[in-house]
Design a protein around this motif. Sequence first.
Motif, PDB file in Angstrom:
ATOM      1  N   GLU A  69       7.234  -6.751  12.232  1.00 37.11           N
ATOM      2  CA  GLU A  69       6.014  -5.944  12.359  1.00 37.11           C
ATOM      3  C   GLU A  69       4.897  -6.387  11.402  1.00 37.11           C
ATOM      4  N   ARG A  70       4.883  -7.642  11.063  1.00 41.02           N
ATOM      5  CA  ARG A  70       3.903  -8.170  10.101  1.00 41.02           C
ATOM      6  C   ARG A  70       2.467  -7.854  10.509  1.00 41.02           C
ATOM      7  N   GLU A  71       2.130  -8.058  11.783  1.00 45.67           N
ATOM      8  CA  GLU A  71       0.762  -7.823  12.233  1.00 45.67           C
ATOM      9  C   GLU A  71       0.382  -6.347  12.115  1.00 45.67           C
ATOM     10  N   ILE A  72       1.300  -5.468  12.465  1.00 48.31           N
ATOM     11  CA  ILE A  72       1.046  -4.022  12.360  1.00 48.31           C
ATOM     12  C   ILE A  72       0.828  -3.634  10.892  1.00 48.31           C
ATOM     13  N   ILE A  73       1.670  -4.173  10.014  1.00 44.90           N
ATOM     14  CA  ILE A  73       1.546  -3.874   8.575  1.00 44.90           C
ATOM     15  C   ILE A  73       0.189  -4.357   8.066  1.00 44.90           C
ATOM     16  N   LEU A  74      -0.221  -5.563   8.469  1.00 46.74           N
ATOM     17  CA  LEU A  74      -1.512  -6.099   8.023  1.00 46.74           C
ATOM     18  C   LEU A  74      -2.673  -5.245   8.543  1.00 46.74           C
ATOM     19  N   GLN A  75      -2.577  -4.783   9.777  1.00 43.94           N
ATOM     20  CA  GLN A  75      -3.627  -3.912  10.322  1.00 43.94           C
ATOM     21  C   GLN A  75      -3.718  -2.618   9.515  1.00 43.94           C
ATOM     22  N   GLN A  76      -2.566  -2.035   9.201  1.00 48.13           N
ATOM     23  CA  GLN A  76      -2.559  -0.799   8.422  1.00 48.13           C
ATOM     24  C   GLN A  76      -3.004  -1.046   6.981  1.00 48.13           C
ATOM     25  N   PHE A  77      -2.693  -2.227   6.449  1.00 46.52           N
ATOM     26  CA  PHE A  77      -3.144  -2.583   5.104  1.00 46.52           C
ATOM     27  C   PHE A  77      -4.669  -2.745   5.066  1.00 46.52           C
ATOM     28  N   ALA A  78      -5.237  -3.311   6.120  1.00 46.06           N
ATOM     29  CA  ALA A  78      -6.701  -3.432   6.214  1.00 46.06           C
ATOM     30  C   ALA A  78      -7.334  -2.046   6.202  1.00 46.06           C
ATOM     31  N   ASP A  79      -6.730  -1.115   6.924  1.00 47.72           N
ATOM     32  CA  ASP A  79      -7.200   0.267   6.958  1.00 47.72           C
ATOM     33  C   ASP A  79      -7.098   0.910   5.566  1.00 47.72           C
ATOM     34  N   PHE A  80      -5.983   0.659   4.876  1.00 42.72           N
ATOM     35  CA  PHE A  80      -5.770   1.168   3.514  1.00 42.72           C
ATOM     36  C   PHE A  80      -6.835   0.621   2.553  1.00 42.72           C
ATOM     37  N   THR A  81      -7.089  -0.680   2.628  1.00 38.18           N
ATOM     38  CA  THR A  81      -8.083  -1.304   1.754  1.00 38.18           C
ATOM     39  C   THR A  81      -9.483  -0.799   2.085  1.00 38.18           C
ATOM     40  N   PHE A  82      -9.765  -0.597   3.361  1.00 36.54           N
ATOM     41  CA  PHE A  82     -11.052  -0.035   3.771  1.00 36.54           C
ATOM     42  C   PHE A  82     -11.252   1.355   3.150  1.00 36.54           C
ATOM     43  N   LYS A  83     -10.209   2.167   3.175  1.00 31.64           N
ATOM     44  CA  LYS A  83     -10.273   3.508   2.574  1.00 31.64           C
ATOM     45  C   LYS A  83     -10.548   3.416   1.074  1.00 31.64           C
ATOM     46  N   LEU A  84      -9.929   2.463   0.430  1.00 34.81           N
ATOM     47  CA  LEU A  84     -10.158   2.202  -0.996  1.00 34.81           C
ATOM     48  C   LEU A  84     -11.638   1.900  -1.227  1.00 34.81           C
ATOM     49  N   HIS A  85     -12.183   0.999  -0.424  1.00 28.74           N
ATOM     50  CA  HIS A  85     -13.580   0.586  -0.563  1.00 28.74           C
ATOM     51  C   HIS A  85     -14.545   1.718  -0.219  1.00 28.74           C
ATOM     52  N   GLN A  86     -14.208   2.506   0.782  1.00 25.35           N
ATOM     53  CA  GLN A  86     -15.066   3.627   1.167  1.00 25.35           C
ATOM     54  C   GLN A  86     -15.165   4.661   0.046  1.00 25.35           C
ATOM     55  N   ASN A  87     -14.146   4.711  -0.801  1.00 26.35           N
ATOM     56  CA  ASN A  87     -14.148   5.610  -1.950  1.00 26.35           C
ATOM     57  C   ASN A  87     -14.742   4.944  -3.197  1.00 26.35           C
ATOM     58  N   ASN A  88     -15.420   3.804  -2.990  1.00 29.88           N
ATOM     59  CA  ASN A  88     -16.078   3.064  -4.084  1.00 29.88           C
ATOM     60  C   ASN A  88     -15.109   2.641  -5.185  1.00 29.88           C
ATOM     61  N   ILE A  89     -13.932   2.198  -4.763  1.00 27.22           N
ATOM     62  CA  ILE A  89     -12.921   1.726  -5.699  1.00 27.22           C
ATOM     63  C   ILE A  89     -12.787   0.218  -5.547  1.00 27.22           C
ATOM     64  N   ASN A  90     -13.075  -0.486  -6.620  1.00 28.29           N
ATOM     65  CA  ASN A  90     -12.913  -1.931  -6.667  1.00 28.29           C
ATOM     66  C   ASN A  90     -11.668  -2.203  -7.508  1.00 28.29           C
ATOM     67  N   PHE A  91     -10.541  -2.392  -6.835  1.00 27.44           N
ATOM     68  CA  PHE A  91      -9.271  -2.673  -7.508  1.00 27.44           C
ATOM     69  C   PHE A  91      -9.273  -4.151  -7.886  1.00 27.44           C
ATOM     70  N   LEU A  92      -9.548  -4.438  -9.152  1.00 29.94           N
ATOM     71  CA  LEU A  92      -9.747  -5.814  -9.603  1.00 29.94           C
ATOM     72  C   LEU A  92      -8.467  -6.643  -9.578  1.00 29.94           C
ATOM     73  N   ASP A  93      -7.323  -5.983  -9.548  1.00 28.49           N
ATOM     74  CA  ASP A  93      -6.046  -6.691  -9.520  1.00 28.49           C
ATOM     75  C   ASP A  93      -5.353  -6.515  -8.163  1.00 28.49           C
ATOM     76  N   HIS A  94      -6.142  -6.591  -7.101  1.00 25.82           N
ATOM     77  CA  HIS A  94      -5.640  -6.437  -5.725  1.00 25.82           C
ATOM     78  C   HIS A  94      -4.897  -7.726  -5.363  1.00 25.82           C
ATOM     79  N   SER A  95      -3.650  -7.820  -5.835  1.00 22.82           N
ATOM     80  CA  SER A  95      -2.863  -9.042  -5.673  1.00 22.82           C
ATOM     81  C   SER A  95      -1.519  -8.717  -5.015  1.00 22.82           C
ATOM     82  N   PRO A  96      -0.775  -9.727  -4.553  1.00 21.77           N
ATOM     83  CA  PRO A  96       0.432  -9.507  -3.745  1.00 21.77           C
ATOM     84  C   PRO A  96       1.503  -8.612  -4.370  1.00 21.77           C
ATOM     85  N   GLY A  97       1.646  -8.636  -5.687  1.00 17.08           N
ATOM     86  CA  GLY A  97       2.690  -7.837  -6.331  1.00 17.08           C
ATOM     87  C   GLY A  97       2.266  -6.434  -6.705  1.00 17.08           C
TER      88      GLY A  97
END
Length: 191
Positions: A69-97
Amino acid sequence: MYKYIRPSKAKRSFEYANKLINCSISTPFPIAYIENSTVSGLKTSYYISKHIDYDFEFRELIHNPSFPEREIILQQFADFTFKLHQNNINFLDHSPGNTLITKGNGGYQFYLIDLNRMRFETMTFDKRMHNFRRLWLSKTMIKVLAETYAKLYNKSYQDTHDLMLKYSRAFQLKINSKKLRRSGRKMQFKK
């Protein structure tokens, strides 16, 4: 420096976790932070949060292109990151771990960790795409993320893809160049 000029990493992590929760962004629940200091400054600091039984880290999607389900997870992760950005949050350590993922209720839940490096600021389109750079994305991953993010942000797929790709490749080139320079120095010392 941390005692008198800026808050400790532990204190920032605790405060940022509370801000994330107030914005309905998932992170392990903050319990407390502890600072041990002397007259000369901070000696040690600790951040304590609730333990999360996660299923995997974002990094597994990078190392395993056939992850279920890699593609589904990535789509949901894009949505999660969008929500982060919409709340004016710049997570400077947005890295794989730094993103833990759990599966349940027909979808995936994303939890941010290592929270001490964030900015709370207006997220322009450029800053949003720049924020993806540390995730070490493949071309396929960028395609999926850009497609979903573009729809959410009401921006063209091509603009979103091109800027996300530009920042991702620049970051990867920078890191690879550092690794090459370091290995070159090691070889010089061996002679």
